[in-house]
Design an enzyme around this catalytic site. Structure first.
Site, mmCIF file in Angstrom:
data_model
loop_
_atom_site.group_PDB
_atom_site.id
_atom_site.type_symbol
_atom_site.label_atom_id
_atom_site.label_comp_id
_atom_site.label_asym_id
_atom_site.label_seq_id
_atom_site.Cartn_x
_atom_site.Cartn_y
_atom_site.Cartn_z
ATOM 1 N N LYS A 13 0.827 -1.217 0.000
ATOM 2 C CA LYS A 13 0.000 0.000 0.000
ATOM 3 C C LYS A 13 0.863 1.270 0.000
ATOM 4 C CE LYS A 13 -2.372 -0.800 3.809
ATOM 5 N NZ LYS A 13 -1.779 -2.086 4.261
ATOM 6 N N ARG A 88 -9.662 0.746 8.699
ATOM 7 C CA ARG A 88 -9.259 -0.626 9.016
ATOM 8 C C ARG A 88 -10.333 -1.378 9.785
ATOM 9 N NH1 ARG A 88 -3.245 0.383 8.874
ATOM 10 N NH2 ARG A 88 -2.176 -1.543 9.376
ATOM 11 N N ARG A 127 11.257 -6.609 5.208
ATOM 12 C CA ARG A 127 11.106 -5.176 4.921
ATOM 13 C C ARG A 127 12.055 -4.345 5.784
ATOM 14 N NH1 ARG A 127 5.224 -2.506 4.931
ATOM 15 N NH2 ARG A 127 5.215 -2.971 7.154
ATOM 16 N N ARG A 160 11.142 -2.063 11.139
ATOM 17 C CA ARG A 160 10.079 -1.552 12.002
ATOM 18 C C ARG A 160 9.864 -2.552 13.130
ATOM 19 N NH1 ARG A 160 4.985 0.019 8.285
ATOM 20 N NH2 ARG A 160 3.942 -0.963 10.047
ATOM 21 N N ARG A 171 -0.485 -9.148 13.447
ATOM 22 C CA ARG A 171 -1.053 -8.134 12.542
ATOM 23 C C ARG A 171 -1.902 -8.796 11.453
ATOM 24 N NH1 ARG A 171 3.973 -5.191 10.524
ATOM 25 N NH2 ARG A 171 2.582 -3.728 9.495
HETATM 26 P P1 AMP Z 1 0.732 0.423 9.046
HETATM 27 O O1 AMP Z 1 1.975 1.185 8.804
HETATM 28 O O2 AMP Z 1 -0.424 0.921 8.227
HETATM 29 O O3 AMP Z 1 0.918 -1.071 8.919
HETATM 30 O O4 AMP Z 1 0.310 0.703 10.578
HETATM 31 C C1 AMP Z 1 1.167 0.339 11.653
HETATM 32 C C2 AMP Z 1 0.346 0.200 12.930
HETATM 33 O O5 AMP Z 1 -0.295 1.448 13.224
HETATM 34 C C3 AMP Z 1 -0.792 -0.816 12.866
HETATM 35 O O6 AMP Z 1 -0.357 -2.143 13.142
HETATM 36 C C4 AMP Z 1 -1.722 -0.276 13.941
HETATM 37 O O7 AMP Z 1 -1.230 -0.568 15.246
HETATM 38 C C5 AMP Z 1 -1.602 1.232 13.744
HETATM 39 N N1 AMP Z 1 -2.583 1.746 12.751
HETATM 40 C C6 AMP Z 1 -2.328 2.298 11.527
HETATM 41 N N2 AMP Z 1 -3.466 2.660 10.926
HETATM 42 C C7 AMP Z 1 -4.474 2.324 11.756
HETATM 43 C C8 AMP Z 1 -5.891 2.412 11.683
HETATM 44 N N3 AMP Z 1 -6.516 2.929 10.606
HETATM 45 N N4 AMP Z 1 -6.609 1.950 12.743
HETATM 46 C C9 AMP Z 1 -6.016 1.438 13.829
HETATM 47 N N5 AMP Z 1 -4.694 1.304 13.968
HETATM 48 C C10 AMP Z 1 -3.915 1.742 12.937
#
Ligand code: AMP
Length: 219
Positions: A13, A88, A127, A160, A171
């Site tokens: 994404k 999400r 990653r 990360r 996740r």
């Molecule tokens: P990402 O980089 O999009 O994978 O997000 C990393 C982490 O941030 C996720 O595993 C969640 O803990 C939190 N996070 C990001 N976006 C959201 C969202 N829309 N709703 C809830 N938690 C989020």
């Protein structure tokens, strides 16, 4: 144009959202990037979000909605945006509709990047990310020119904390249970577009442009 990029963690994404924001001049809004910034700056929101992120769990909907509500009011977002990693959950999708109707806007399409869970696990654990400019690499499929060093700014790449194998499994579980139901929400509105995400980024982006062609020209 207002787009949502949907897909499991590791589906690409972030990479596709960057390409789309350059191609169409859209604001790239990644809730994950905003949260990571809040955590690194030690803000009250960052302090509350951190424990959820470290566990691979979702940050509560009310915090996310408040954060995204503020972001959508910024000037660049008013001209068009691509959402990456949001919504999400179904309540987040409903909240987004309320926010957008308040702004007199609506979503044009939801692009879903489809990748098998086996491939996602492989991608996530390989990653690496640049802490300086945010560039994303993959030790296997997209390595930097010099191992462990960012091509753009020369910083040492990092993993990360939530890309470690034990957190990745959680996740993906969270994605299945809480995020997949969002699919039906947008299917019912006729906005859902699927793309095979298990190819190289340029091929995926060609399909992205194809599914949007009528909309891209009429933004
Ligand atoms: P990402 O980089 O999009 O994978 O997000 C990393 C982490 O941030 C996720 O595993 C969640 O803990 C939190 N996070 C990001 N976006 C959201 C969202 N829309 N709703 C809830 N938690 C989020």
């Amino acid at each position: 144009m207002r787009l949502i990029l949907f897909g499991a963690p590791g589906s690409g994404k972030g990479t596709q959202a960057k390409l789309a924001s350059q191609e169409w001049g859209l604001a790239h809004i990644s809730t994950g990037d905003i949260l990571r910034q809040e955590v690194s700056q030690g803000t009250p929101l960052g302090q509350r979000a951190r424990a959820f992120m470290d566990d691979g769990a979702l940050v509560p909907d009310d915090l996310i909605l408040e954060m995204i509500g503020r972001r959508l009011e910024e000037d660049d977002a008013r001209r068009g945006f691509i959402l990456d990693g949001y919504p999400r959950t179904v309540p987040q999708a409903q909240g987004l509709d309320r926010l957008l109707s308040g702004l007199g806007q609506k979503i044009d399409a939801v692009i879903s990047l489809e990748v098998s869970f086996e491939e996602l696990t492989r991608r996530l654990t390989a990653r690496r990310m640049c802490p300086g400019c945010g560039a994303i690499y993959n030790r296997i499929s997209q390595p930097p020119r010099q191992s462990g060093v960012c091509d753009n700014c020369g910083r040492i790449l990092e993993q990360r904390s939530d890309d470690r194998p034990e957190t990745v499994a959680n996740r993906l579980r969270v994605y299945r249970q809480q995020t997949e139901p969002v699919m039906e929400y947008y299917r019912a509105q006729g906005l859902w577009r699927r793309i095979d995400g298990a190819r190289n980024p340029q091929e995926v982006f060609s399909s992205f442009k194809e599914v949007l062609t009528p909309r891209a020209s009429g933004r």
